[in-house]
Write an enzyme that holds these catalytic residues in place. Sequence first.
Site, PDB file in Angstrom:
ATOM      1  CG  ASP A  13       4.136  -3.895   9.003  1.00 44.53           C
ATOM      2  OD1 ASP A  13       3.005  -3.493   9.333  1.00 44.53           O
ATOM      3  OD2 ASP A  13       4.323  -4.790   8.163  1.00 44.53           O
ATOM      4  CG  HIS A  30      -2.312   2.629  14.228  1.00 44.60           C
ATOM      5  ND1 HIS A  30      -1.377   1.897  13.522  1.00 44.60           N
ATOM      6  CD2 HIS A  30      -3.513   2.348  13.645  1.00 44.60           C
ATOM      7  CE1 HIS A  30      -1.984   1.218  12.565  1.00 44.60           C
ATOM      8  NE2 HIS A  30      -3.278   1.464  12.619  1.00 44.60           N
ATOM      9  CG  LEU A 124      17.793  13.024  13.310  1.00 46.24           C
ATOM     10  CD1 LEU A 124      18.669  11.909  12.751  1.00 46.24           C
ATOM     11  CD2 LEU A 124      16.875  12.457  14.389  1.00 46.24           C
TER      12      LEU A 124
HETATM   13  C1  IPE Z   1       3.727  -0.741   4.970  1.00 46.93           C
HETATM   14  O1  IPE Z   1       2.986  -1.506   5.857  1.00 46.93           O
HETATM   15  C2  IPE Z   1       3.432   0.712   5.155  1.00 46.93           C
HETATM   16  C3  IPE Z   1       3.815   1.288   6.441  1.00 46.93           C
HETATM   17  C4  IPE Z   1       4.403   0.671   7.421  1.00 46.93           C
HETATM   18  C5  IPE Z   1       3.523   2.680   6.591  1.00 46.93           C
HETATM   19  P1  IPE Z   1       1.653  -2.267   5.425  1.00 46.93           P
HETATM   20  O2  IPE Z   1       1.205  -3.017   6.630  1.00 46.93           O
HETATM   21  O3  IPE Z   1       0.691  -1.330   4.831  1.00 46.93           O
HETATM   22  O4  IPE Z   1       2.190  -3.255   4.295  1.00 46.93           O
HETATM   23  P2  IPE Z   1       1.571  -4.607   3.704  1.00 46.93           P
HETATM   24  O5  IPE Z   1       0.215  -4.276   3.200  1.00 46.93           O
HETATM   25  O6  IPE Z   1       1.527  -5.607   4.806  1.00 46.93           O
HETATM   26  O7  IPE Z   1       2.531  -5.026   2.632  1.00 46.93           O
HETATM   27  C1  IPE Z   2       1.895  -0.287  10.591  1.00 44.67           C
HETATM   28  O1  IPE Z   2       1.169  -1.222  11.313  1.00 44.67           O
HETATM   29  C2  IPE Z   2       1.239   1.065  10.568  1.00 44.67           C
HETATM   30  C3  IPE Z   2       0.697   1.451   9.245  1.00 44.67           C
HETATM   31  C4  IPE Z   2       0.806   0.751   8.157  1.00 44.67           C
HETATM   32  C5  IPE Z   2       0.003   2.717   9.153  1.00 44.67           C
HETATM   33  P1  IPE Z   2      -0.040  -2.018  10.666  1.00 44.67           P
HETATM   34  O2  IPE Z   2      -1.283  -1.257  10.899  1.00 44.67           O
HETATM   35  O3  IPE Z   2       0.242  -2.365   9.249  1.00 44.67           O
HETATM   36  O4  IPE Z   2      -0.029  -3.345  11.556  1.00 44.67           O
HETATM   37  P2  IPE Z   2      -0.272  -4.842  11.073  1.00 44.67           P
HETATM   38  O5  IPE Z   2       0.676  -5.113   9.956  1.00 44.67           O
HETATM   39  O6  IPE Z   2      -1.689  -4.924  10.638  1.00 44.67           O
HETATM   40  O7  IPE Z   2       0.034  -5.666  12.273  1.00 44.67           O
HETATM   41 MG    MG Z   3       1.188  -3.930   8.371  1.00 42.31          MG
END
Ligand code: IPE
Ligand code: IPE
Ligand code: MG
Length: 243
Positions: A13, A30, A124
């Site tokens: 995240d 990303h 792995l």
């Molecule tokens: C959780 O992250 C899903 C992934 C990292 C793939 P999100 O960014 O979608 O989660 P919320 O919405 O902040 O809880």
């Molecule tokens: C995690 O990073 C990747 C996915 C959930 C696909 P985010 O895109 O949720 O990044 P933030 O949380 O908005 O910073």
């Molecule tokens: Mg996120």
Amino acid sequence: MNRIPRHVSIIMDGNGRWAKARGMERLYGHKEGSESVRATIEFAAENRIEYLSLFAFSEENWNRPEDEVNGLMQLMVDAIAAETATIMKNNIKFRAIGDLSKLSEDIAKKIYNAEEMSSHNTGLNLIIFLSYAGKWDILQAAEKYSEEVLRAYQDGRTLPKLTADHFNSLLSTKGIPDPDLIIRTSGEQRISNYLLWQSAYSEFYFPEVLWPDFRKTHFQQALDIFAQRERRFGKTGDQLNNS
Ligand code: IPE
Ligand code: IPE
Ligand code: MG
């Protein structure tokens, strides 16, 4: 004592915030996150972790803006293509878990090919959770069980009482040990509908680092913290020390 976790799972995240802090589009975050994925896989292989799972895209993430979803899907395709050689060279067994019926045919095929090609590898175990949700998993298991009940009823059989072991075998994670350690980067302290059933006794660690900055040193720190935890599984500390 088990100091090295058998199964480490990571909720990757913070990509969007990482990009925003640099005045860039979310997709740029990303993209940078792919580098962290590479370092993480390498570290897991070097440290003889048996299972590494990565939460890459949740069922709820389909609700993000179309551009971001499409960009993320393209990145997945690129990543699978780019990592296939590494997977084979490092004897990694690759699997994707989630509601893959929602993916485009092209991506589904690429995933299937990578799974097939690496299926005999013995190093792995790398699992990517894609279009996954913990509640989805529990529901699809419950559906499978209801079919078993129906079939038994039709055959005039009665089923034994449903056990946790049997339910485990209906989940999409069948055969994979529950995660010992779940790491969620970016300081968020929530499960966000990830491995709900399977995380019953997982240790959690929430480093502040945003996913695109996550490197081997952060992974090592997580293992160090895990090694200091006392996993009691409902018992008392004294019971564990005397055994
Ligand atoms: C959780 O992250 C899903 C992934 C990292 C793939 P999100 O960014 O979608 O989660 P919320 O919405 O902040 O809880
Ligand atoms: C995690 O990073 C990747 C996915 C959930 C696909 P985010 O895109 O949720 O990044 P933030 O949380 O908005 O910073
Ligand atoms: Mg996120």
